[in-house]
Design a protein around this motif. Structure first.
Motif, mmCIF file in Angstrom:
data_model
loop_
_atom_site.group_PDB
_atom_site.id
_atom_site.type_symbol
_atom_site.label_atom_id
_atom_site.label_comp_id
_atom_site.label_asym_id
_atom_site.label_seq_id
_atom_site.Cartn_x
_atom_site.Cartn_y
_atom_site.Cartn_z
ATOM 1 N N PHE A 91 18.988 15.599 6.864
ATOM 2 C CA PHE A 91 18.565 16.998 6.818
ATOM 3 C C PHE A 91 17.109 17.065 6.405
ATOM 4 O O PHE A 91 16.664 16.316 5.530
ATOM 5 N N LYS A 92 16.361 17.950 7.032
ATOM 6 C CA LYS A 92 14.987 18.225 6.636
ATOM 7 C C LYS A 92 14.702 19.705 6.850
ATOM 8 O O LYS A 92 15.312 20.349 7.701
ATOM 9 N N TRP A 93 13.753 20.218 6.062
ATOM 10 C CA TRP A 93 13.330 21.613 6.204
ATOM 11 C C TRP A 93 11.850 21.623 6.545
ATOM 12 O O TRP A 93 11.051 20.941 5.915
ATOM 13 N N PHE A 94 11.497 22.410 7.556
ATOM 14 C CA PHE A 94 10.103 22.499 7.992
ATOM 15 C C PHE A 94 9.674 23.965 8.065
ATOM 16 O O PHE A 94 10.481 24.843 8.381
ATOM 17 N N PRO A 95 8.400 24.232 7.792
ATOM 18 C CA PRO A 95 7.894 25.602 7.932
ATOM 19 C C PRO A 95 8.036 26.085 9.370
ATOM 20 O O PRO A 95 7.887 25.299 10.314
ATOM 21 N N LEU A 96 8.314 27.366 9.529
ATOM 22 C CA LEU A 96 8.374 27.966 10.860
ATOM 23 C C LEU A 96 7.352 29.083 10.923
ATOM 24 O O LEU A 96 7.548 30.162 10.373
ATOM 25 N N ASN A 97 6.228 28.789 11.559
ATOM 26 C CA ASN A 97 5.181 29.777 11.765
ATOM 27 C C ASN A 97 4.480 29.468 13.082
ATOM 28 O O ASN A 97 4.705 28.421 13.702
ATOM 29 N N GLU A 98 3.621 30.384 13.507
ATOM 30 C CA GLU A 98 2.998 30.241 14.822
ATOM 31 C C GLU A 98 2.131 28.991 14.924
ATOM 32 O O GLU A 98 2.167 28.264 15.930
ATOM 33 N N ALA A 99 1.369 28.693 13.882
ATOM 34 C CA ALA A 99 0.476 27.530 13.916
ATOM 35 C C ALA A 99 1.273 26.229 14.009
ATOM 36 O O ALA A 99 0.940 25.329 14.793
ATOM 37 N N LYS A 100 2.321 26.128 13.207
ATOM 38 C CA LYS A 100 3.158 24.926 13.194
ATOM 39 C C LYS A 100 3.839 24.717 14.540
ATOM 40 O O LYS A 100 3.848 23.597 15.084
ATOM 41 N N LEU A 101 4.378 25.784 15.092
ATOM 42 C CA LEU A 101 5.103 25.683 16.347
ATOM 43 C C LEU A 101 4.160 25.395 17.515
ATOM 44 O O LEU A 101 4.491 24.627 18.422
ATOM 45 N N THR A 102 2.980 25.981 17.477
ATOM 46 C CA THR A 102 1.997 25.730 18.534
ATOM 47 C C THR A 102 1.588 24.261 18.571
ATOM 48 O O THR A 102 1.519 23.641 19.639
ATOM 49 N N SER A 103 1.347 23.687 17.405
ATOM 50 C CA SER A 103 0.960 22.278 17.353
ATOM 51 C C SER A 103 2.110 21.374 17.774
ATOM 52 O O SER A 103 1.891 20.312 18.376
ATOM 53 N N PHE A 104 3.332 21.787 17.498
ATOM 54 C CA PHE A 104 4.493 21.005 17.929
ATOM 55 C C PHE A 104 4.618 21.024 19.450
ATOM 56 O O PHE A 104 4.844 19.983 20.092
ATOM 57 N N ILE A 105 4.459 22.186 20.039
ATOM 58 C CA ILE A 105 4.542 22.303 21.497
ATOM 59 C C ILE A 105 3.422 21.514 22.158
ATOM 60 O O ILE A 105 3.613 20.883 23.213
ATOM 61 N N ASP A 106 2.255 21.513 21.528
ATOM 62 C CA ASP A 106 1.115 20.757 22.068
ATOM 63 C C ASP A 106 1.236 19.254 21.823
ATOM 64 O O ASP A 106 0.463 18.464 22.365
ATOM 65 N N GLY A 107 2.175 18.862 20.959
ATOM 66 C CA GLY A 107 2.365 17.449 20.653
ATOM 67 C C GLY A 107 1.417 16.905 19.614
ATOM 68 O O GLY A 107 1.228 15.683 19.504
ATOM 69 N N THR A 108 0.816 17.791 18.822
ATOM 70 C CA THR A 108 -0.179 17.354 17.839
ATOM 71 C C THR A 108 0.281 17.495 16.396
ATOM 72 O O THR A 108 -0.451 17.122 15.479
ATOM 73 N N ASP A 109 1.483 18.017 16.173
ATOM 74 C CA ASP A 109 1.962 18.186 14.801
ATOM 75 C C ASP A 109 2.342 16.832 14.221
ATOM 76 O O ASP A 109 3.132 16.080 14.811
ATOM 77 N N LYS A 110 1.791 16.514 13.047
ATOM 78 C CA LYS A 110 1.980 15.183 12.462
ATOM 79 C C LYS A 110 3.405 14.945 11.983
ATOM 80 O O LYS A 110 3.835 13.796 11.845
ATOM 81 N N ASP A 111 4.157 16.017 11.709
ATOM 82 C CA ASP A 111 5.536 15.862 11.243
ATOM 83 C C ASP A 111 6.527 15.912 12.413
ATOM 84 O O ASP A 111 7.262 14.960 12.663
ATOM 85 N N LEU A 112 6.539 17.021 13.121
ATOM 86 C CA LEU A 112 7.557 17.256 14.147
ATOM 87 C C LEU A 112 7.375 16.391 15.387
ATOM 88 O O LEU A 112 8.362 15.955 15.987
ATOM 89 N N SER A 113 6.144 16.134 15.778
ATOM 90 C CA SER A 113 5.886 15.431 17.033
ATOM 91 C C SER A 113 6.301 13.967 16.999
ATOM 92 O O SER A 113 6.434 13.329 18.053
ATOM 93 N N ASN A 114 6.515 13.412 15.821
ATOM 94 C CA ASN A 114 6.886 12.003 15.701
ATOM 95 C C ASN A 114 8.393 11.800 15.543
ATOM 96 O O ASN A 114 8.837 10.691 15.249
ATOM 97 N N MET A 115 9.175 12.861 15.748
ATOM 98 C CA MET A 115 10.622 12.788 15.610
ATOM 99 C C MET A 115 11.285 12.943 16.974
ATOM 100 O O MET A 115 10.715 13.547 17.889
ATOM 101 N N ARG A 116 12.490 12.372 17.118
ATOM 102 C CA ARG A 116 13.249 12.490 18.360
ATOM 103 C C ARG A 116 14.070 13.774 18.302
ATOM 104 O O ARG A 116 15.031 13.887 17.548
ATOM 105 N N TRP A 117 13.677 14.743 19.121
ATOM 106 C CA TRP A 117 14.326 16.041 19.126
ATOM 107 C C TRP A 117 15.195 16.216 20.366
ATOM 108 O O TRP A 117 14.887 15.693 21.428
ATOM 109 N N ILE A 118 16.262 16.978 20.228
ATOM 110 C CA ILE A 118 17.113 17.317 21.357
ATOM 111 C C ILE A 118 16.334 18.199 22.323
ATOM 112 O O ILE A 118 15.363 18.866 21.929
ATOM 113 N N ASN A 119 16.742 18.231 23.584
ATOM 114 C CA ASN A 119 15.899 18.822 24.635
ATOM 115 C C ASN A 119 15.606 20.312 24.478
ATOM 116 O O ASN A 119 14.583 20.801 24.945
#
Length: 348
Positions: free
Chosen positions: A302-330
């Motif tokens: 289990f992990k908890w991550f912030p949910l905001n526009e900046a965080k989600l944008t970087s995740f979609i772009d593949g640049t978030d240092k936390d989320l982008s390095n994890m294996r996520w479901i489709n």
């Protein structure tokens, strides 16, 4: 009428009191109207902002095909949602029935079995008529082994898979008149005040091993022997939260169904729902509850991550240092976009 009563009714005190009462009622009505108009304007603006902020994201890139989506100003209500069970299985010309039956029987012997259902029709709540206020799902019973068998067969046959995906993309509603046996599942995104819950699937599950999920997911079941007791997206979401996280209904707020569509990966239907924990339910408490849940064996992190526009944008772009390095479901990106959109509703 008594003269004293008449005198009182004509007195300045009574008239002033009556005027004050009327002004109070009128003021309350004006304030309530103002709040409702403000809420609707705010939700419509939030919808437009969400669409603009994540316009570069295409759900089709993750194998998702939209059938319906609800706005903050026009959410899906339980009273406007129903499930119709059709026991008559439609024909499907993609997988030979003998091949599907043989593979399904093998899986049943290996322990992969269970009464589920798959989507064979949808009525959209377009709100243009009385009948159009209802979002209705037509479902047909099948066995879990048939769903897994269909996925395995299609996964090893590119031609068949391409035919199914092409039909789904071309006209998903028409495809549902002759679909392969599959499943219907919900992904419930769980929010605390600022974060979202991520759950890693264990190696004990059949699908998506070691992948992270934004929240929890559960497959719809059906009880054809009890008409009127069929599971819908709301009751499925509640069961999901109870079985996966051990959360009771009084531990979270309203269930918001945000999006519904087809998944090319599972060949079935997916609903995305969003809930927020009550203020007295802490993130650590949720993890403690989940460790003793009915389906605790399906999870190993289990992990908890912030949910905001900046965080989600970087995740979609593949640049978030936390989320982008994890294996996520489709369906992760789509689910988080919907969660952020509905998070705005919780703050109004």
């Amino acid at each position: 009428m008594d003269n004293n009563i008449l005198s009182f009714l004509n007195s300045d005190f009574f008239i002033s009191s009556l005027q004050a009462f009327a002004l109070t009622i009128f003021g309350a009505w004006v304030w309530d109207t103002f709040l409702r108009v403000k809420r609707r304007y705010s939700t419509q603006r939030a919808d437009r902002k969400s669409q603009k902020s994540f316009a570069s994201y295409n759900p089709a890139d993750d194998g998702l095909i939209k059938l319906n989506q609800w706005s903050l100003s026009h959410p899906l209500k339980r009273r406007n949602h129903k499930v119709i069970v059709d026991p008559q299985r439609p024909s499907q010309g993609f997988i030979p029935s003998e091949k599907l039956t043989l593979e399904s029987e093998k899986l049943q012997k290996a322990g992969y079995s269970g009464d589920i259902c798959y989507l064979t029709g949808v009525q959209i709540d377009h709100n243009e008529s009385v009948a159009g206020r209802v979002f209705s799902l037509k479902v047909t019973p099948c066995d879990y082994s048939e769903h897994i068998a269909a996925c395995k067969i299609v996964g090893s046959d590119d031609k068949t898979r391409n035919e199914i995906i092409s039909r789904m993309r071309d006209n998903p509603f028409k495809y549902l008149s002759n679909p392969v046996p599959s499943n219907i599942f919900v992904n419930v995104v769980v929010l605390s005040r600022e974060n979202f819950l991520a759950v890693r699937r264990s190696r004990s599950v059949e699908t998506a091993k070691d992948e992270w999920v934004p929240g929890v997911a559960e497959t719809m079941k059906i009880k054809i022997d009890l008409p009127g007791d069929e599971e819908d997206l709301f009751t499925l979401s509640r069961r999901c939260l109870k079985e996966e996280l051990n959360l009771d209904e009084d531990m979270y707020g309203e269930i918001n169904i945000a999006w519904f569509g087809l998944s090319e990966l599972t060949l079935g239907a997916i609903a995305i729902a969003v809930v927020e924990l009550k203020d007295d339910i802490t993130e650590m408490y949720v993890e403690d509850l989940a460790s003793n849940s009915h389906s605790s064996y399906e999870q190993d992190g289990f992990k908890w991550f912030p949910l905001n526009e900046a965080k989600l944008t970087s995740f979609i772009d593949g640049t978030d240092k936390d989320l982008s390095n994890m294996r996520w479901i489709n369906f992760t990106k789509k689910s988080l976009i919907e969660a952020l959109r509905f998070k705005t509703l919780f703050r109004l």
